[in-house]
Design an enzyme around this catalytic site. Structure first.
Site, PDB file in Angstrom:
ATOM      1  NE  ARG A  18      -1.985  -1.499   3.472  1.00 19.53           N
ATOM      2  CZ  ARG A  18      -2.242  -1.217   4.742  1.00 19.53           C
ATOM      3  NH1 ARG A  18      -3.338  -0.564   5.079  1.00 19.53           N
ATOM      4  NH2 ARG A  18      -1.416  -1.582   5.683  1.00 19.53           N
ATOM      5  CG  ASN A  36      -3.772  -4.599   3.419  1.00 19.13           C
ATOM      6  OD1 ASN A  36      -3.270  -4.541   2.303  1.00 19.13           O
ATOM      7  ND2 ASN A  36      -3.050  -4.556   4.524  1.00 19.13           N
TER       8      ASN A  36
END
Length: 88
Positions: A18, A36
């Site tokens: 990320r 996520n």
């Protein structure tokens, strides 16, 4: 402007995916978000100019150095006019 929704499969959580995604999006000028998902995937939404979104989608297929991407599901969607790129 185009929008793509991607679901990234493989070893993609716990490897800085990320954060790296945010950095690449900022460099390419792509708007959207990354998060996520409880099933172990990473979900990414990209909006912007087609060339930049294509470049970002190519990066998503590889991810950061420690990621092991097995496959990516990609779906085109209607742009919403997102501004900036954030981790959700």
């Amino acid at each position: 402007m185009i929008r793509r929704h991607l679901v990234v499969h493989g070893q993609v959580q716990g490897v800085g995916y990320r954060y790296a995604c945010e950095d690449v999006a900022a460099r390419l000028g792509v708007n959207g978000w990354v998060r996520n998902v409880p099933d172990g995937t990473v979900e990414v939404v990209l909006e912007g100019d087609e060339t930049a979104v294509d470049a970002m989608a190519a990066w998503v297929r590889q991810g950061p150095r420690l990621a092991e991407v097995t496959h990516v599901d990609i779906e085109d969607e209607e742009p919403e006019g997102l501004q900036g790129f954030v981790t959700r």
